[in-house]
Design a protein around this motif. Structure first.
Motif, PDB file in Angstrom:
ATOM      1  N   TYR A 344       0.848  -1.183   0.000  1.00  0.00           N
ATOM      2  CA  TYR A 344       0.000   0.000   0.000  1.00  0.00           C
ATOM      3  C   TYR A 344       0.889   1.240   0.000  1.00  0.00           C
ATOM      4  CZ  TYR A 344      -3.632   3.327   1.278  1.00  0.00           C
ATOM      5  OH  TYR A 344      -4.500   4.390   1.291  1.00  0.00           O
ATOM      6  N   GLN A 345       0.570   2.192  -0.869  1.00  0.00           N
ATOM      7  CA  GLN A 345       1.337   3.438  -0.972  1.00  0.00           C
ATOM      8  C   GLN A 345       0.691   4.499  -0.087  1.00  0.00           C
ATOM      9  OE1 GLN A 345       1.167   5.970  -4.589  1.00  0.00           O
ATOM     10  NE2 GLN A 345       3.367   5.609  -4.746  1.00  0.00           N
ATOM     11  N   LEU A 346       1.346   4.791   1.033  1.00  0.00           N
ATOM     12  CA  LEU A 346       0.831   5.818   1.934  1.00  0.00           C
ATOM     13  C   LEU A 346       0.972   7.204   1.324  1.00  0.00           C
ATOM     14  CD1 LEU A 346       2.282   4.468   5.296  1.00  0.00           C
ATOM     15  CD2 LEU A 346      -0.107   4.375   4.553  1.00  0.00           C
ATOM     16  N   THR A 347       2.154   7.460   0.754  1.00  0.00           N
ATOM     17  CA  THR A 347       2.412   8.715   0.048  1.00  0.00           C
ATOM     18  C   THR A 347       3.248   8.380  -1.175  1.00  0.00           C
ATOM     19  OG1 THR A 347       4.507   9.248   1.163  1.00  0.00           O
ATOM     20  CG2 THR A 347       2.474   9.913   2.284  1.00  0.00           C
ATOM     21  N   THR A 348       3.631   9.385  -1.935  1.00  0.00           N
ATOM     22  CA  THR A 348       4.453   9.142  -3.122  1.00  0.00           C
ATOM     23  C   THR A 348       5.839   8.631  -2.758  1.00  0.00           C
ATOM     24  OG1 THR A 348       5.128  11.459  -3.110  1.00  0.00           O
ATOM     25  CG2 THR A 348       3.236  10.856  -4.501  1.00  0.00           C
ATOM     26  N   TYR A 349       6.246   8.774  -1.503  1.00  0.00           N
ATOM     27  CA  TYR A 349       7.593   8.368  -1.098  1.00  0.00           C
ATOM     28  C   TYR A 349       7.590   7.329   0.022  1.00  0.00           C
ATOM     29  CZ  TYR A 349       6.520  11.929   2.431  1.00  0.00           C
ATOM     30  OH  TYR A 349       5.909  12.676   3.413  1.00  0.00           O
ATOM     31  N   TRP A 350       6.418   6.846   0.425  1.00  0.00           N
ATOM     32  CA  TRP A 350       6.371   5.933   1.573  1.00  0.00           C
ATOM     33  C   TRP A 350       5.411   4.788   1.272  1.00  0.00           C
ATOM     34  CZ3 TRP A 350       4.397   7.384   7.171  1.00  0.00           C
ATOM     35  CH2 TRP A 350       4.740   6.342   8.050  1.00  0.00           C
ATOM     36  N   ASP A 351       5.945   3.545   1.285  1.00  0.00           N
ATOM     37  CA  ASP A 351       5.147   2.335   1.052  1.00  0.00           C
ATOM     38  C   ASP A 351       5.210   1.430   2.270  1.00  0.00           C
ATOM     39  OD1 ASP A 351       4.755   3.260  -1.503  1.00  0.00           O
ATOM     40  OD2 ASP A 351       6.262   1.949  -2.417  1.00  0.00           O
ATOM     41  N   ILE A 352       4.153   0.657   2.458  1.00  0.00           N
ATOM     42  CA  ILE A 352       4.165  -0.397   3.475  1.00  0.00           C
ATOM     43  C   ILE A 352       3.675  -1.682   2.819  1.00  0.00           C
ATOM     44  CG2 ILE A 352       3.803   1.156   5.432  1.00  0.00           C
ATOM     45  CD1 ILE A 352       0.866   0.200   5.456  1.00  0.00           C
TER      46      ILE A 352
END
Length: 682
Positions: A344-352
């Motif tokens: 899941y992409q939380l933001t354009t620069y942060w994935d989990i």
């Protein structure tokens, strides 16, 4: 069921619906942004892999995957000689069982002894081989991928068609020393606009006979005990392998199904000891598995991946020599595996990401006293990746929950048998990289990983020596390094790069065999071992565009390792001898060099492997000393165009200087040998 496992299971069950619902809300709230803005891909690689791709693999005089892996820094190959000899890999001295080998993204398993024989995998159908220290720098992967100290990924060729192409055909025939006959073929077919298929088959026959020199000097003197030339016997192999695949594309996704079948009969030449030159042991292997994967982009932020596998392996071992001990045992193991990974992409620069794997292993045998163990494993990995441009990081936590039971009530002593206790472990890993200059390809990296390997079924249950109280072997890995690369236009030196890594590894609870009671011929597996490894890996490569359309590619690797054994011993004199000694078969210095010159349809390749002095025992004394060895290999390739067909002819000379050497004590390797390869491709 304990609280940790219950919590992680609930998280795995409910997270997909939570993420999907949140992703739908995001799509509704930002639908205009999604319609007008295309996603910008970013590089997620933090610790880059050492890799050999198609062109580089063709430049090597390599018969199997194990032969090619020798050219990676930090790798030690145990090779017992010949075409059919066992070949296993060890990276950074942590042990073969700490390495994960992945076949198109799904791990190859062997719950019985933990060893994967890389000699069973041909290079005919492989696009690339990648070696990762720590783990692959991609959080969107199965939980199993987080569970090894290092990983080797075998990426197999997939069909690619252009224009009006509908089929590809490749036929290869190899012959050469040791009475080698090795035909193979690959057929690829475009079934529709979205579905392709392929099938690859190979047969190997070799007598395994080769000349070797055997020389031994009596310990503590210069008196020669043996110095003779003999012929290696009982090293024959007859093997058949066939692989097939279906590959499909769907809207925002793709899927694949692959099958693998391998059947072989081989001789086991054995070690040359006590003036014994011939062994009669035989081994039969039948390996089958079918695996598949499906990946889909659910929304612009949420991705889903499913993988499944079933494997069925049989092995029969025969020792007909009654002067030693008559043995005729068969083993059968099965494995079922399923994995669900979500990103899941939380933001354009942060994935989990969250990955959940379930795996079942069974082992049966006619070996007297061997119980029938079953292992059920659940692995849950929670990971995150942060990409801030110059700075990137990844972190993961892996939960491993293992439960075992047995179906046999008694062991070989007639006593009641029981299964190993359940095991639960939580292990973390964290990776960093930093590129300080925008206009220069310079990257610094570091990682720490804490992981373990489970005792194998043999460690736990093997007749008379198994120990159900064994704990997992743990490793702590620390790594710092850098990579610098530069590409230049209108220069003879087109590209060059240099990378180096310093590392410290610690292996604790190492499983070792110790005497059981007062009998010298009875042993038990115990968690007594401890190893500390300090090392340096360096890799350099360069590409030259020379006059007259000549291309030159160079690559060199160097490894320094100080791998010390700090295992306590009951015998104080033995501990004094072994304490702090270099562990068996690990050289202080090793390296390789590859050079490839290409001119139009001609290609000349040269490769060199060096392994420095080492010992075959942790007691680093004169009697256990092993001399350095090295090999020089050359090959010449010519490509001829025949209308729509392409004919490639390759002549190889391995061990050019006919060096006498042994990778493993008393297992002599072949002297100079030859190979001729003809490949016809449509």
């Amino acid at each position: 069921m304990n609280r940790k496992f219950f919590f992680l299971l609930l998280l795995c069950l409910f997270l997909p619906s939570i993420l999907a619902a949140q992703s739908k809300l995001d799509s509704i709230q930002h639908i205009q942004e999604v319609l007008i803005a295309a996603p910008q891909p970013t590089s997620k690689s933090i610790i880059p892999a050492q890799q050999l791709d198609g062109k580089q693999l063709k430049a090597l005089n390599s018969f199997s995957v194990a032969d090619a892996i020798r050219y990676f820094a930090g790798v030690q190959i145990k090779d017992y000689g010949g075409v059919g000899g066992l070949k296993t890999v060890n990276v950074r001295s942590m042990g073969t069982n700490h390495m994960g080998v992945f076949y198109d993204g799904i791990q190859l398993g062997n719950a019985q002894n933990g060893q994967i024989d890389l000699g069973k995998f041909s290079l005919d159908n492989i696009e690339s081989i990648s070696l990762y220290n720590g783990q692959k720098s991609d959080i969107f992967q199965p939980a199993r991928d987080y569970g090894s100290s290092g990983a080797i990924y075998l990426k197999f060729r997939r069909p690619h068609f252009s224009g009006q192409e509908k089929e590809h055909l490749k036929a290869t025939f190899r012959t050469g020393s040791f009475d080698l006959a090795n035909p193979s073929f690959l057929y690829e077919r475009k079934l529709s606009e979205k579905v392709n298929a392929s099938i690859n088959a190979e047969y190997i026959h070799s007598s395994g006979k080769y000349k070797f020199r055997y020389k031994r000097v009596l310990p503590g003197s210069n008196e020669v005990a043996y110095d003779t030339t003999a012929i290696r016997k009982n090293g024959d192999i007859h093997a058949f392998r066939v692989e097939s695949g279906l590959y499909g594309r769907t809207e925002d996704g793709h899927w694949e199904v692959k099958t693998y079948y391998y059947d072989s009969e081989r001789g086991i030449p054995g070690a040359i000891v006590n003036n014994r030159w011939m062994n009669a042991q035989r081994q039969w292997d039948t390996n089958f598995f079918v695996q598949g994967g499906w990946r889909k982009v659910i929304t612009d932020r949420y991705d889903l991946m499913l993988k499944m596998k079933y494997a069925n392996d049989r092995m029969r071992y025969l020792n007909p020599d009654t002067t030693l001990m008559y043995i005729d045992n068969s083993f059968r193991q099965q494995e079922a595996y399923a994995s669900l990974a979500q990103k899941y992409q939380l933001t354009t620069y942060w994935d989990i990401s969250l990955s959940t794997d379930l795996q079942w292993n069974w082992l049966k045998s006619d070996l007297e006293g061997l119980v029938y163990p079953t292992r059920r494993s659940a692995l849950v990995a929670l990971a995150t990746a942060l990409d801030l441009g110059a700075f990137k990081s990844q972190a993961s936590v892996l939960g491993t929950f293992i439960n075992e039971n047995i179906t046999s009530a008694e062991n070989s002593d007639g006593q009641a048998a029981s299964s190993a206790p359940s095991k639960e472990e939580i292990t973390p890993a964290i990776f960093f990289s930093y590129a300080p200059f925008e206009n220069h390809d310079l990257t610094f990296r570091a990682f720490y990983k804490h992981i373990f390997r489970m005792p194998t079924f043999n460690d736990l249950y093997y007749t008379d020596i198994g120990n159900i109280k064994l704990k997992p072997e743990f490793t702590h890995q620390y790594n710092v390094g850098f990579k610098y690369a530069k590409t230049m236009a209108n220069r003879s030196l087109v590209h060059w790069e240099l990378q180096a890594d310093g590392y410290y590894n610690e292996v604790t609870n190492k499983i070792v065999a110790v005497p059981k009671g007062s009998g010298m011929y009875r042993w038990m597996m115990m968690n007594l071992g401890k190893v500390e490894i300090r090392g340096l890996d360096a890799v350099a490569a360069a590409t030259f565009d020379l006059p007259f359309e000549v291309w030159l590619n160079l690559k060199g690797t160097y490894t320094y390792q100080k791998a010390q054994d700090f295992t306590p011993r009951k015998n104080p004199d033995l501990e004094k001898t072994t304490w702090g000694g270099q562990i068996p078969y690990i050289p202080w210095h090793s390296g390789s060099f590859i050079a490839s010159v290409r001119y139009q349809s001609w290609q000349l390749n040269y490769s060199f492997v060096y392994v420095g002095e080492r010992y075959h025992n942790s007691a680093n004394i004169r009697e256990n000393y092993e001399q350095p060895w090295y090999t020089n290999d050359v090959s010449l390739l010519k490509t001829v165009a025949l209308n729509d067909w392409s004919l490639k002819v390759a002549l190889e000379v391995n061990n050019l200087l006919s060096q006498d050497y042994e990778v493993v004590l008393n297992y002599p390797m072949p002297k100079r040998n030859y190979k001729l390869t003809l490949t016809l491709e449509l």
